[in-house]
Structures are given as C-alpha cells and as structure tokens.
Design a protein around this motif. Structure first.
Motif, mmCIF file in Angstrom:
data_model
loop_
_atom_site.group_PDB
_atom_site.id
_atom_site.type_symbol
_atom_site.label_atom_id
_atom_site.label_comp_id
_atom_site.label_asym_id
_atom_site.label_seq_id
_atom_site.Cartn_x
_atom_site.Cartn_y
_atom_site.Cartn_z
ATOM 1 N N ARG A 157 0.826 -1.205 0.000
ATOM 2 C CA ARG A 157 0.000 0.000 0.000
ATOM 3 C C ARG A 157 0.866 1.263 0.000
ATOM 4 O O ARG A 157 0.503 2.274 -0.608
ATOM 5 N N ALA A 158 2.015 1.209 0.679
ATOM 6 C CA ALA A 158 2.928 2.349 0.623
ATOM 7 C C ALA A 158 3.440 2.551 -0.801
ATOM 8 O O ALA A 158 3.528 3.682 -1.299
ATOM 9 N N ALA A 159 3.775 1.448 -1.462
ATOM 10 C CA ALA A 159 4.225 1.527 -2.856
ATOM 11 C C ALA A 159 3.117 2.068 -3.748
ATOM 12 O O ALA A 159 3.357 2.918 -4.622
ATOM 13 N N LEU A 160 1.903 1.576 -3.538
ATOM 14 C CA LEU A 160 0.767 2.056 -4.319
ATOM 15 C C LEU A 160 0.577 3.559 -4.132
ATOM 16 O O LEU A 160 0.401 4.306 -5.105
ATOM 17 N N ASN A 161 0.608 4.013 -2.885
ATOM 18 C CA ASN A 161 0.409 5.435 -2.612
ATOM 19 C C ASN A 161 1.449 6.285 -3.331
ATOM 20 O O ASN A 161 1.126 7.332 -3.904
ATOM 21 N N ALA A 162 2.703 5.846 -3.287
ATOM 22 C CA ALA A 162 3.772 6.607 -3.940
ATOM 23 C C ALA A 162 3.564 6.657 -5.448
ATOM 24 O O ALA A 162 3.727 7.717 -6.078
ATOM 25 N N MET A 163 3.192 5.530 -6.048
ATOM 26 C CA MET A 163 3.016 5.496 -7.499
ATOM 27 C C MET A 163 1.803 6.300 -7.946
ATOM 28 O O MET A 163 1.862 7.034 -8.944
ATOM 29 N N ILE A 164 0.694 6.172 -7.221
ATOM 30 C CA ILE A 164 -0.510 6.903 -7.615
ATOM 31 C C ILE A 164 -0.329 8.401 -7.425
ATOM 32 O O ILE A 164 -0.779 9.211 -8.236
ATOM 33 N N TYR A 165 0.378 8.792 -6.362
ATOM 34 C CA TYR A 165 0.652 10.224 -6.180
ATOM 35 C C TYR A 165 1.485 10.756 -7.345
ATOM 36 O O TYR A 165 1.213 11.841 -7.871
ATOM 37 N N SER A 166 2.465 9.999 -7.758
ATOM 38 C CA SER A 166 3.289 10.411 -8.889
ATOM 39 C C SER A 166 2.456 10.478 -10.170
ATOM 40 O O SER A 166 2.577 11.424 -10.967
ATOM 41 N N LEU A 167 1.594 9.480 -10.377
ATOM 42 C CA LEU A 167 0.705 9.494 -11.542
ATOM 43 C C LEU A 167 -0.210 10.710 -11.508
ATOM 44 O O LEU A 167 -0.454 11.353 -12.542
ATOM 45 N N ALA A 168 -0.717 11.044 -10.327
ATOM 46 C CA ALA A 168 -1.613 12.198 -10.201
ATOM 47 C C ALA A 168 -0.946 13.467 -10.715
ATOM 48 O O ALA A 168 -1.588 14.307 -11.374
ATOM 49 N N LEU A 169 0.337 13.613 -10.428
ATOM 50 C CA LEU A 169 1.065 14.777 -10.926
ATOM 51 C C LEU A 169 1.274 14.701 -12.433
ATOM 52 O O LEU A 169 1.167 15.705 -13.144
ATOM 53 N N ASP A 170 1.530 13.501 -12.921
ATOM 54 C CA ASP A 170 1.785 13.322 -14.356
ATOM 55 C C ASP A 170 0.570 13.625 -15.221
ATOM 56 O O ASP A 170 0.716 14.056 -16.370
ATOM 57 N N ILE A 171 -0.634 13.357 -14.696
ATOM 58 C CA ILE A 171 -1.837 13.476 -15.523
ATOM 59 C C ILE A 171 -2.631 14.753 -15.262
ATOM 60 O O ILE A 171 -3.739 14.907 -15.778
ATOM 61 N N ARG A 172 -2.057 15.668 -14.518
ATOM 62 C CA ARG A 172 -2.762 16.931 -14.279
ATOM 63 C C ARG A 172 -3.094 17.644 -15.574
ATOM 64 O O ARG A 172 -4.151 18.266 -15.701
ATOM 65 N N GLY A 173 -2.195 17.542 -16.535
ATOM 66 C CA GLY A 173 -2.423 18.222 -17.801
ATOM 67 C C GLY A 173 -3.609 17.680 -18.580
ATOM 68 O O GLY A 173 -4.130 18.357 -19.478
ATOM 69 N N LYS A 174 -4.055 16.474 -18.248
ATOM 70 C CA LYS A 174 -5.232 15.886 -18.881
ATOM 71 C C LYS A 174 -6.522 16.331 -18.199
ATOM 72 O O LYS A 174 -7.609 15.972 -18.641
ATOM 73 N N GLY A 175 -6.392 17.074 -17.116
ATOM 74 C CA GLY A 175 -7.569 17.520 -16.376
ATOM 75 C C GLY A 175 -8.113 16.488 -15.414
ATOM 76 O O GLY A 175 -9.168 16.694 -14.805
ATOM 77 N N VAL A 176 -7.405 15.365 -15.227
ATOM 78 C CA VAL A 176 -7.863 14.289 -14.344
ATOM 79 C C VAL A 176 -7.455 14.606 -12.914
ATOM 80 O O VAL A 176 -6.307 14.952 -12.632
ATOM 81 N N HIS A 177 -8.427 14.486 -12.002
ATOM 82 C CA HIS A 177 -8.198 14.739 -10.581
ATOM 83 C C HIS A 177 -8.160 13.403 -9.855
ATOM 84 O O HIS A 177 -8.989 12.525 -10.105
ATOM 85 N N THR A 178 -7.214 13.261 -8.935
ATOM 86 C CA THR A 178 -6.977 11.983 -8.272
ATOM 87 C C THR A 178 -7.154 12.097 -6.763
ATOM 88 O O THR A 178 -6.711 13.070 -6.155
ATOM 89 N N LEU A 179 -7.805 11.093 -6.177
ATOM 90 C CA LEU A 179 -7.910 10.968 -4.728
ATOM 91 C C LEU A 179 -7.450 9.583 -4.305
ATOM 92 O O LEU A 179 -7.754 8.585 -4.974
ATOM 93 N N LEU A 180 -6.717 9.504 -3.210
ATOM 94 C CA LEU A 180 -6.407 8.238 -2.565
ATOM 95 C C LEU A 180 -7.241 8.166 -1.296
ATOM 96 O O LEU A 180 -7.164 9.060 -0.449
ATOM 97 N N LEU A 181 -8.055 7.122 -1.169
ATOM 98 C CA LEU A 181 -9.006 7.054 -0.063
ATOM 99 C C LEU A 181 -8.825 5.781 0.767
ATOM 100 O O LEU A 181 -8.753 4.671 0.230
ATOM 101 N N HIS A 182 -8.764 5.982 2.077
ATOM 102 C CA HIS A 182 -8.762 4.879 3.037
ATOM 103 C C HIS A 182 -10.202 4.639 3.476
ATOM 104 O O HIS A 182 -10.860 5.566 3.977
#
Length: 231
Positions: A157-182
C-alpha cells in the motif's frame, strides 16, 4: 447527462458497495471481477439496469488489454480501483517472510493498480467528472505505523500510494483529478467481523469525498470521513 463509473474489483465488500450506491445515484456502472459467473450478489444488481459486468484478473495484462478494448471510447467519469488482498497473515519478524507471498501481494495491491489506472486514464480524461479514485489503506502510511507487522500489506500500500501520487502529478495536464481514499476498518472478508464500520457507511463517506474532490489537491490522501492521512 448520465454519468458512468467504473469499479475495478466489484464482486464483494467495498467494491460491491460502490456498485450498489452508484446505481442508486443514477450512474451507469461498469463493474469488473475475476469470475462474473460466480459473482451472485453482483449479478443480482443487473435487474436494476445500468450495470455492465466484465471479467478482469487484475494481474493479467492480456485481460486488462481485452477489457480496455471492450470499453472502446467509453468515457468514464469515475474510475474507482478497489481490488486488494492481505496475503499470508503474520508476515513479520519471527515469522516466515516468503518472497512469493510478498511478490504476489505487491503485484495485486500496487503494480496492477498503477497499470490499470495508466491504461484507462484517457477514458477518464474524456469524461465530465475526470475523477480517478484509488482505494488504498492508511496501513500504507509510514508515519501512522505504530504497531509494526503486516510487511506485505503495508509495503504494497505504501508503494501504491507513492506510485498513484506520482501518476496524479503526471496526468494533471489531462484535467484528471486523483484521490487516494482509506475506507476505514470495514466489516468485510478482509476487515473481519470486529471492524468498526459497515460497508454502506464507508462507501457513503467515500462517495461524499468524491462529490467534493476538487476541493482537495490532486493526489490527496484521506479517509472515508474526510480526515487527512499523512504519508
């Protein structure tokens, strides 16, 4: 205009709860699970209309490609990736730490999630809501870890959080908004009968977070009640 949500890992527990509540909110829902023919509770929701069910083994890249091709150019307002496993229990100092178990848990809980998100993100970008939601766990929070243990699950889950956070930054230009939820400690097969909340409460809270997603920075990590979780 009718909106579409896609729930990955929808045959039971939290994923199934998402399908139920999204259908009740009027969404068209695309749901995946490994064996649709065995997903009795999910199939029962077909009678409500607005639900499509597809087979998807999340660790199978060919299955992911087949699923993506079946979707075609279907816009997805909310992509909710909810699949996950605990793996062998008791993985900690003093107990066996088996490489195969660690690799399998990381494959399901982290690698598969980032591959699915990356493969489908353009369909999210083509929608109105443009929302990518990753169901993770605060057990992946290093600063929150006060009890140790659970090496495979915490690490994945720590690995997932790090990768998804990085992806969230990468796809900002597409207008996609990302949330990680517990989702909280939920009464599911994974959470067990002693968990603190039921599926309906957890899912309702997370859907409320999605309604207000743009109030939070992309890649933010919260629990179902809106409490911010530190990395």
């Amino acid at each position: 205009m009718t909106k579409t949500a896609c729930v990955i890992g929808a045959n039971r527990g939290i994923g199934l709860g998402f399908v139920r509540q999204l259908l009740a909110q009027g969404y068209q829902v695309i749901a995946t699970c490994r064996h649709p023919e065995k997903a009795d509770a999910l199939n029962q929701l077909m009678s409500k209309g607005g639900l499509r069910i597809y087979p998807l083994e999340v660790i199978d890249d060919k299955a992911l490609e087949t699923f993506a091709k079946q979707l075609g150019d279907q816009a997805i307002d909310r992509l909710i990736i909810s699949a996950g496993i605990m793996g062998t229990h008791g993985v900690q100092h003093g107990n066996p730490i088996e490489r195969d178990n660690l690799q399998h848990v990381f494959n399901v809980n982290a690698i598969s999630h980032i591959k699915i998100a990356d493969r489908l993100v353009d369909l999210v970008a083509a929608s109105n809501e443009k929302l990518l939601v990753q169901i993770t766990s605060k057990m992946g929070s290093i600063s929150d870890n006060r009890s140790g243990g659970y090496y495979a699950y915490r690490g994945s889950r720590a690995a997932l959080n790090a990768m998804i956070y990085s992806l969230a930054l990468d796809i900002r230009g597409k207008g996609v908004h990302t949330l990680l939820l517990h989702p909280g400690w939920v009464k599911t097969d994974m959470g067990g009968p002693n968990a603190l909340i039921d599926v309906a409460t957890s899912v309702a809270g997370m859907l409320n977070m999605m309604e207000n997603a743009r109030e939070y920075p992309t890649g933010s990590f919260f629990d179902y009640s809106g409490a911010k979780i530190e990395w």
